[in-house]
Design a protein around this motif. Structure first.
Motif, PDB file in Angstrom:
ATOM      1  N   HIS A   5       0.834  -1.200   0.000  1.00  0.00           N
ATOM      2  CA  HIS A   5       0.000   0.000   0.000  1.00  0.00           C
ATOM      3  C   HIS A   5       0.872   1.256   0.000  1.00  0.00           C
ATOM      4  CE1 HIS A   5      -3.085   2.931   1.180  1.00  0.00           C
ATOM      5  NE2 HIS A   5      -3.976   2.024   0.799  1.00  0.00           N
ATOM      6  N   GLU A   6       0.404   2.277  -0.725  1.00  0.00           N
ATOM      7  CA  GLU A   6       1.193   3.503  -0.858  1.00  0.00           C
ATOM      8  C   GLU A   6       1.389   4.225   0.467  1.00  0.00           C
ATOM      9  OE1 GLU A   6      -0.858   6.024  -3.561  1.00  0.00           O
ATOM     10  OE2 GLU A   6      -2.686   6.159  -2.340  1.00  0.00           O
ATOM     11  N   ASP A   7       0.449   4.062   1.412  1.00  0.00           N
ATOM     12  CA  ASP A   7       0.604   4.708   2.717  1.00  0.00           C
ATOM     13  C   ASP A   7       1.832   4.195   3.464  1.00  0.00           C
ATOM     14  OD1 ASP A   7      -1.648   6.186   2.297  1.00  0.00           O
ATOM     15  OD2 ASP A   7      -2.938   5.052   3.662  1.00  0.00           O
ATOM     16  N   PHE A   8       2.301   2.994   3.108  1.00  0.00           N
ATOM     17  CA  PHE A   8       3.410   2.367   3.826  1.00  0.00           C
ATOM     18  C   PHE A   8       4.757   2.568   3.127  1.00  0.00           C
ATOM     19  CE2 PHE A   8      -0.144   0.451   5.856  1.00  0.00           C
ATOM     20  CZ  PHE A   8       0.283   0.096   7.129  1.00  0.00           C
ATOM     21  N   GLU A   9       4.796   3.484   2.182  1.00  0.00           N
ATOM     22  CA  GLU A   9       6.063   3.739   1.498  1.00  0.00           C
ATOM     23  C   GLU A   9       7.144   4.179   2.485  1.00  0.00           C
ATOM     24  OE1 GLU A   9       7.901   6.625  -2.032  1.00  0.00           O
ATOM     25  OE2 GLU A   9       5.721   6.486  -1.736  1.00  0.00           O
ATOM     26  N   LEU A  10       6.785   5.091   3.392  1.00  0.00           N
ATOM     27  CA  LEU A  10       7.743   5.535   4.402  1.00  0.00           C
ATOM     28  C   LEU A  10       8.120   4.388   5.329  1.00  0.00           C
ATOM     29  CD1 LEU A  10       9.366   7.673   5.947  1.00  0.00           C
ATOM     30  CD2 LEU A  10       7.281   8.228   7.223  1.00  0.00           C
ATOM     31  N   TYR A  11       7.161   3.570   5.708  1.00  0.00           N
ATOM     32  CA  TYR A  11       7.428   2.439   6.601  1.00  0.00           C
ATOM     33  C   TYR A  11       8.476   1.513   5.993  1.00  0.00           C
ATOM     34  CZ  TYR A  11       6.491  -1.646   9.561  1.00  0.00           C
ATOM     35  OH  TYR A  11       6.609  -2.709  10.422  1.00  0.00           O
ATOM     36  N   ARG A  12       8.301   1.207   4.718  1.00  0.00           N
ATOM     37  CA  ARG A  12       9.264   0.323   4.054  1.00  0.00           C
ATOM     38  C   ARG A  12      10.640   0.979   3.979  1.00  0.00           C
ATOM     39  NH1 ARG A  12       4.355  -0.625   1.108  1.00  0.00           N
ATOM     40  NH2 ARG A  12       4.863   0.938  -0.480  1.00  0.00           N
ATOM     41  N   LYS A  13      10.656   2.282   3.776  1.00  0.00           N
ATOM     42  CA  LYS A  13      11.925   3.001   3.710  1.00  0.00           C
ATOM     43  C   LYS A  13      12.609   3.017   5.080  1.00  0.00           C
ATOM     44  CE  LYS A  13      14.366   5.240   0.577  1.00  0.00           C
ATOM     45  NZ  LYS A  13      14.761   4.594  -0.696  1.00  0.00           N
ATOM     46  N   LEU A  14      11.818   3.160   6.141  1.00  0.00           N
ATOM     47  CA  LEU A  14      12.374   3.151   7.493  1.00  0.00           C
ATOM     48  C   LEU A  14      13.061   1.824   7.797  1.00  0.00           C
ATOM     49  CD1 LEU A  14       9.454   4.862   9.455  1.00  0.00           C
ATOM     50  CD2 LEU A  14      11.776   5.766   9.222  1.00  0.00           C
ATOM     51  N   GLN A  15      12.418   0.728   7.408  1.00  0.00           N
ATOM     52  CA  GLN A  15      13.024  -0.582   7.648  1.00  0.00           C
ATOM     53  C   GLN A  15      14.344  -0.706   6.882  1.00  0.00           C
ATOM     54  OE1 GLN A  15      11.006  -2.037   9.984  1.00  0.00           O
ATOM     55  NE2 GLN A  15       9.691  -0.283   9.498  1.00  0.00           N
ATOM     56  N   GLN A  16      14.347  -0.193   5.655  1.00  0.00           N
ATOM     57  CA  GLN A  16      15.570  -0.241   4.843  1.00  0.00           C
ATOM     58  C   GLN A  16      16.683   0.576   5.494  1.00  0.00           C
ATOM     59  OE1 GLN A  16      15.126   1.242   0.807  1.00  0.00           O
ATOM     60  NE2 GLN A  16      17.314   1.736   0.695  1.00  0.00           N
ATOM     61  N   TYR A  17      16.347   1.795   5.912  1.00  0.00           N
ATOM     62  CA  TYR A  17      17.354   2.657   6.532  1.00  0.00           C
ATOM     63  C   TYR A  17      17.909   2.026   7.807  1.00  0.00           C
ATOM     64  CZ  TYR A  17      17.359   6.973   3.767  1.00  0.00           C
ATOM     65  OH  TYR A  17      17.559   7.907   2.789  1.00  0.00           O
ATOM     66  N   GLN A  18      17.030   1.391   8.583  1.00  0.00           N
ATOM     67  CA  GLN A  18      17.502   0.753   9.811  1.00  0.00           C
ATOM     68  C   GLN A  18      18.454  -0.398   9.489  1.00  0.00           C
ATOM     69  OE1 GLN A  18      14.821  -1.720  12.307  1.00  0.00           O
ATOM     70  NE2 GLN A  18      15.288  -0.269  13.958  1.00  0.00           N
ATOM     71  N   ARG A  19      18.115  -1.205   8.490  1.00  0.00           N
ATOM     72  CA  ARG A  19      18.988  -2.319   8.110  1.00  0.00           C
ATOM     73  C   ARG A  19      20.349  -1.824   7.647  1.00  0.00           C
ATOM     74  NH1 ARG A  19      14.225  -4.048   5.492  1.00  0.00           N
ATOM     75  NH2 ARG A  19      15.076  -3.374   3.472  1.00  0.00           N
ATOM     76  N   GLU A  20      20.357  -0.682   6.951  1.00  0.00           N
ATOM     77  CA  GLU A  20      21.596  -0.161   6.381  1.00  0.00           C
ATOM     78  C   GLU A  20      22.357   0.751   7.338  1.00  0.00           C
ATOM     79  OE1 GLU A  20      20.226   1.789   2.880  1.00  0.00           O
ATOM     80  OE2 GLU A  20      19.873  -0.076   1.767  1.00  0.00           O
ATOM     81  N   GLY A  21      21.795   0.985   8.523  1.00  0.00           N
ATOM     82  CA  GLY A  21      22.458   1.850   9.489  1.00  0.00           C
ATOM     83  C   GLY A  21      22.425   3.314   9.120  1.00  0.00           C
ATOM     84  N   GLN A  22      21.413   3.729   8.353  1.00  0.00           N
ATOM     85  CA  GLN A  22      21.307   5.125   7.949  1.00  0.00           C
ATOM     86  C   GLN A  22      20.501   5.931   8.970  1.00  0.00           C
ATOM     87  OE1 GLN A  22      20.836   6.079   3.677  1.00  0.00           O
ATOM     88  NE2 GLN A  22      20.320   3.913   3.383  1.00  0.00           N
ATOM     89  N   ASP A  23      20.568   7.239   8.843  1.00  0.00           N
ATOM     90  CA  ASP A  23      19.883   8.160   9.748  1.00  0.00           C
ATOM     91  C   ASP A  23      18.439   8.322   9.290  1.00  0.00           C
ATOM     92  OD1 ASP A  23      18.971  10.191  11.347  1.00  0.00           O
ATOM     93  OD2 ASP A  23      20.559  11.620  10.850  1.00  0.00           O
TER      94      ASP A  23
END
Length: 486
Positions: A149-167
């Motif tokens: 769902h498009e509402d979860f675009e940020l959610y998916r990005k947050l998980q990615q950033y956490q996995r990659e150690g990004q801010d």
């Protein structure tokens, strides 16, 4: 290789900065807030964080290390706020987002949470800040929505950033608003399932909400948690009367049990699928939970202005507020949370835990002395009548040439604007603000804030005789524990 090294160094530096900030916060807390040495247990099963207190009939405190003796000069409020009667019966739920959590949450660690024995923090990313677990409110939303769902675009990005150690704080935009509405029901389900038997009330608030602990506990004593209560600052969307989420929502244990039983009897998967579909089709999570409560025959009990969504600067100080206890403020920044907490502690030290402070008392402490003189580079939010010169007026403004002569003069100087306010009946004008070509008049008292760093500068003033008359009319306040319309 050099790029990877740079990223690692940057990440390490950011972690180091965060560690130093949190170390400072907890040093401050342990130095100045004696009771929070009581161990906050982090339960691995996702239960609420809890401040351990002395066992019944025993003077010892259950901690992993010996608790230091509080200084004799310490505020009584800080010693008592986590153990005062009623404190152990409230579970506070804080809703926030990972992109803002380090800006908004730390102040609560040394203010709100210092007094709250039971609390849970919900976000859109599972993490730990110091020893406090942050629950992912969305982890149990069905994969069809979380993954697509498009509402979860940020959610998916947050998980990615956490996995990659990004801010993750670098992820900004409207995505947080779209995601926020999905948190309401899941966080309630989690809280209702994990709350201990001692919990009688649930308070849902946001990270930029300030709550008066003493006023809240006194208010809850006036109600029976075995009855179905859902209380909040009333709003209407379509045909639904709901409590505004950011202002704070209060839920009784009876209501929680009714919803929990209904969800279980319906079947969690069926129940959740129904409300996930509804959430995807509607704008607001606080409206969603109102409809979910109505399914178990619990309607909103209006609680405004005890619960409300303004700040000290933006509130209209009216007769509806004056004699009501102040329980919540919304859209407050960390320094406002801290100053309100300090005011609360001073109030309890002076008046004890059985006397609420009213909006009147907040006004006298924070606002009164600042409204005794005209203020330059200040916008006091006067907005009930807008007098605008012919050269600046737009199509929706009053025709300048149809104004009274004194109203036309009002756009020329601050003194003329003040005079225009005085020439109006008392009920129509208690304050004014002026900038060349514009004179705005206000019928309600508002404080406003500095516009020194903004492009447009105003001069603001208040009619002292009218402020005094308003305040004198409420010298003998009868405390109003019920919201307007309740």
């Amino acid at each position: 290789m050099s790029a990877a090294i740079t990223i690692n160094r940057t990440t390490t530096a950011r972690v180091a900065v965060i560690f130093i900030v949190l170390l400072g916060i907890f040093f401050f807390r342990d130095t100045w807030l004696p009771h929070v040495h009581d161990q906050q247990s982090q339960l691995s099963n996702g239960s609420p964080s809890k401040i351990d207190k002395p066992a019944h009939g025993v003077g010892a405190v259950h901690t992993t290390a010996a608790a230091p003796t509080p200084s004799p000069s310490s505020s009584a409020f800080y010693k008592e706020c986590a153990t005062t009667p009623g404190a152990d019966n409230v579970l506070v739920l804080v809703k926030t987002g990972a992109t803002e959590i380090y800006q908004k949450l730390p102040t609560h660690f040394v203010t709100t949470f210092a007094c709250v024995p039971h609390f849970m923090i919900f976000s859109d990313l599972e993490q730990t800040i110091a020893n406090i677990p942050i629950h992912d409110a969305l982890v149990n939303v069905s994969e069809s929505f979380r993954d697509h769902h498009e509402d979860f675009e940020l959610y998916r990005k947050l998980q990615q950033y956490q996995r990659e150690g990004q801010d993750v704080s670098k992820l900004t935009g409207k995505g947080g608003w779209n995601l926020d509405k999905w948190k309401f029901l899941p966080m309630l389900h989690k809280a209702f399932e994990t709350a201990g038997p001692e919990i009688e009330w649930f308070l849902m608030m946001e990270a930029d909400t300030s709550v008066s602990w003493t006023n809240l506990l006194q208010w809850l004593k006036t109600m029976d948690p075995k009855k179905g209560y859902y209380l909040g600052a009333q709003n209407v969307l379509g045909n639904t009367l709901f409590g505004h989420g950011g202002s704070g929502v209060i839920i009784s244990r009876r209501t929680a049990d009714l919803m929990k039983e209904h969800r279980n009897s319906t079947g969690k998967e069926v129940y959740d699928a129904k409300w996930e579909l509804s959430t995807s089709q509607n704008c607001c999570g606080d409206e969603i939970i109102a409809r979910a409560f109505m399914e178990v025959d619990v309607k909103l009990t209006p609680a405004w202005p005890l619960i409300q969504g303004e700040t000290v600067s933006t509130l209209d100080w009216t007769k509806e507020h004056w004699c009501s206890p102040s329980i919540t403020w919304h859209h407050v920044d960390p320094i406002e949370i801290d100053t309100m907490f300090q005011f609360q502690s001073q109030w309890v030290d002076a008046h004890g835990w059985d006397t609420p402070f009213l909006y009147r008392d907040v006004f006298e402490h924070f606002v009164s002395r600042h409204t005794t003189v005209n203020r330059t580079s200040w916008n006091n939010l006067s907005q009930d009548r807008k007098l605008i010169s012919a050269s600046l007026a737009g199509p929706d403004n009053e025709d300048f040439y149809s104004l009274e002569p004194y109203e036309q003069r009002a756009v020329k100087s601050a003194d003329a604007c003040a005079e225009a306010c005085l020439l109006k009946p008392e009920r129509e004008c208690v304050q004014w603000m002026f900038t060349p070509g514009r004179c705005y008049l206000g019928r309600d008292i508002r404080f406003g804030k500095s516009d020194e760093v903004l492009g447009e500068h105003w001069t603001s003033g208040w009619v002292q005789e009218r402020l005094a008359a308003f305040r004198e009319g409420f010298e003998a306040c009868e405390v109003k524990w019920h919201g307007s319309g309740a």
